[in-house]
Design a protein around this motif. Structure first.
Motif, PDB file in Angstrom:
ATOM      1  N   GLU A 145      41.789  44.256  49.424  1.00 32.41           N
ATOM      2  CA  GLU A 145      41.688  42.657  49.934  1.00 32.41           C
ATOM      3  C   GLU A 145      43.054  42.257  50.915  1.00 32.41           C
ATOM      4  OE1 GLU A 145      38.892  39.279  48.344  1.00 32.41           O
ATOM      5  OE2 GLU A 145      41.623  39.206  47.393  1.00 32.41           O
ATOM      6  N   ASN A 146      44.306  42.838  50.111  1.00 30.98           N
ATOM      7  CA  ASN A 146      44.626  42.087  50.762  1.00 30.98           C
ATOM      8  C   ASN A 146      44.987  42.572  52.134  1.00 30.98           C
ATOM      9  OD1 ASN A 146      46.394  40.159  48.920  1.00 30.98           O
ATOM     10  ND2 ASN A 146      46.882  41.817  47.538  1.00 30.98           N
ATOM     11  N   LYS A 159      35.370  30.053  42.775  1.00 31.51           N
ATOM     12  CA  LYS A 159      35.354  31.482  43.987  1.00 31.51           C
ATOM     13  C   LYS A 159      36.807  30.297  44.541  1.00 31.51           C
ATOM     14  CE  LYS A 159      32.806  33.555  45.831  1.00 31.51           C
ATOM     15  NZ  LYS A 159      31.345  34.490  44.596  1.00 31.51           N
ATOM     16  N   GLN A 160      37.218  28.481  44.594  1.00 32.44           N
ATOM     17  CA  GLN A 160      38.475  28.092  44.688  1.00 32.44           C
ATOM     18  C   GLN A 160      40.164  28.843  44.489  1.00 32.44           C
ATOM     19  OE1 GLN A 160      36.516  24.399  44.414  1.00 32.44           O
ATOM     20  NE2 GLN A 160      37.840  24.271  45.681  1.00 32.44           N
ATOM     21  N   GLY A 191      40.328  31.103  43.040  1.00 36.33           N
ATOM     22  CA  GLY A 191      40.827  32.950  43.428  1.00 36.33           C
ATOM     23  C   GLY A 191      39.778  33.882  43.588  1.00 36.33           C
ATOM     24  N   THR A 192      39.998  35.383  43.494  1.00 36.51           N
ATOM     25  CA  THR A 192      39.421  36.504  44.274  1.00 36.51           C
ATOM     26  C   THR A 192      38.536  36.416  42.406  1.00 36.51           C
ATOM     27  OG1 THR A 192      41.320  37.297  45.579  1.00 36.51           O
ATOM     28  CG2 THR A 192      39.450  38.544  44.821  1.00 36.51           C
ATOM     29  N   LYS A 217      46.803  26.024  41.731  1.00 44.31           N
ATOM     30  CA  LYS A 217      47.342  26.831  43.007  1.00 44.31           C
ATOM     31  C   LYS A 217      48.316  27.552  43.297  1.00 44.31           C
ATOM     32  CE  LYS A 217      44.164  28.942  45.037  1.00 44.31           C
ATOM     33  NZ  LYS A 217      43.725  29.267  46.017  1.00 44.31           N
ATOM     34  N   ASP A 268      32.847  38.595  43.289  1.00 37.90           N
ATOM     35  CA  ASP A 268      33.379  39.716  44.834  1.00 37.90           C
ATOM     36  C   ASP A 268      33.488  39.963  44.924  1.00 37.90           C
ATOM     37  OD1 ASP A 268      34.493  36.942  46.383  1.00 37.90           O
ATOM     38  OD2 ASP A 268      35.916  36.236  45.028  1.00 37.90           O
ATOM     39  N   MET A 279      50.347  36.104  46.799  1.00 35.27           N
ATOM     40  CA  MET A 279      48.745  36.332  46.469  1.00 35.27           C
ATOM     41  C   MET A 279      48.193  35.827  46.131  1.00 35.27           C
ATOM     42  SD  MET A 279      49.010  39.810  43.695  1.00 35.27           S
ATOM     43  CE  MET A 279      47.964  38.262  42.143  1.00 35.27           C
ATOM     44  N   ASN A 280      46.376  36.505  45.986  1.00 37.20           N
ATOM     45  CA  ASN A 280      45.379  34.934  45.558  1.00 37.20           C
ATOM     46  C   ASN A 280      45.127  34.999  44.262  1.00 37.20           C
ATOM     47  OD1 ASN A 280      43.766  33.338  46.117  1.00 37.20           O
ATOM     48  ND2 ASN A 280      41.783  34.980  46.981  1.00 37.20           N
ATOM     49  N   ASN A 281      45.074  34.413  43.596  1.00 38.35           N
ATOM     50  CA  ASN A 281      45.162  34.512  41.944  1.00 38.35           C
ATOM     51  C   ASN A 281      43.901  35.329  41.681  1.00 38.35           C
ATOM     52  OD1 ASN A 281      47.056  33.122  41.119  1.00 38.35           O
ATOM     53  ND2 ASN A 281      45.089  31.037  41.411  1.00 38.35           N
ATOM     54  N   SER A 308      50.958  31.787  40.825  1.00 35.01           N
ATOM     55  CA  SER A 308      50.069  33.235  40.697  1.00 35.01           C
ATOM     56  C   SER A 308      49.856  33.643  39.507  1.00 35.01           C
ATOM     57  CB  SER A 308      50.674  34.122  41.048  1.00 35.01           C
ATOM     58  OG  SER A 308      50.528  33.835  42.658  1.00 35.01           O
TER      59      SER A 308
END
Ligand code: S3P
Length: 173
Positions: free
Chosen positions: A171-172, A94-95, A97-98, A71, A147, A1-3, A74
């Protein structure tokens, strides 16, 4: 999962919503203000009073750089209301996470923070005016960093959590 990174004005609910969402997901919650206070062993008020805002802003950027280096794990991150002002910070966010902007109106913020003593930027005779001025100058930066924009006015805690969940689910997919 993105942060997940929560941004927005002081008092918009980033920390409380972020902490709850992280607990629900079983992941860590981090907050730039908390990290800075722990590292410095001083309150945000003390840092502003002794070192000034400029030094505090540098601490925020350093904090984001440290988080970016982690990174591999999570987390849900809540950042101080002034973080998105710096272009460098917006890139770092942005780097990391969302980025979700919790958007609240000046009236809602004022009602929540009218008796608050922990935000140095609002300790003057006209906190309502200060909120309106800061909000109008920062809006562009919050939008540029985000975002997703989530309007929080008139929504309860659970509704906000559900909407964050929906954003992440979409998003996922
Ligand atoms: C600030 C917001 C505060 C804290 C500091 C400055 C700002 O964090 O970083 O008082 O410039 O908007 P919260 O947004 O968590 O209140």
């Amino acid at each position: 999962m993105n942060n997940i990174v929560l941004i927005g004005f002081m008092g918009c609910g980033k920390s409380s919503v972020g902490l709850r969402y992280a607990q629900m997901q079983g992941i860590e919650f981090v907050d730039t203000d908390q990290l800075i206070v722990e590292k410095q062993g001083r309150s945000i008020n003390e840092i502003f009073a002794t070192d000034g805002e400029k030094v505090f802003r540098k601490m925020e950027t350093d904090c984001l750089k440290e988080l970016l280096a982690q990174k591999n794990k999570s987390f849900v991150l809540s950042v101080g209301g002034g973080v998105p002002i710096r272009e460098e910070n917006r890139k770092l966010l942005k780097q990391i996470g969302t980025v979700i902007f919790l958007k609240a109106s000046p009236n809602v913020i004022f009602r929540r923070l009218r008796n608050d003593k922990t935000r140095p930027l609002l300790q003057n005779e006209n906190p309502r005016g200060r909120i309106m001025d800061l909000m109008s100058s920062r809006k562009q930066f919050y939008e540029a960093a985000a975002d997703y924009v989530l309007d929080v006015d008139g929504k309860n805690f659970d509704e906000i959590l559900t909407e964050i969940g929906d954003i992440i689910k979409a998003e996922n997919n």
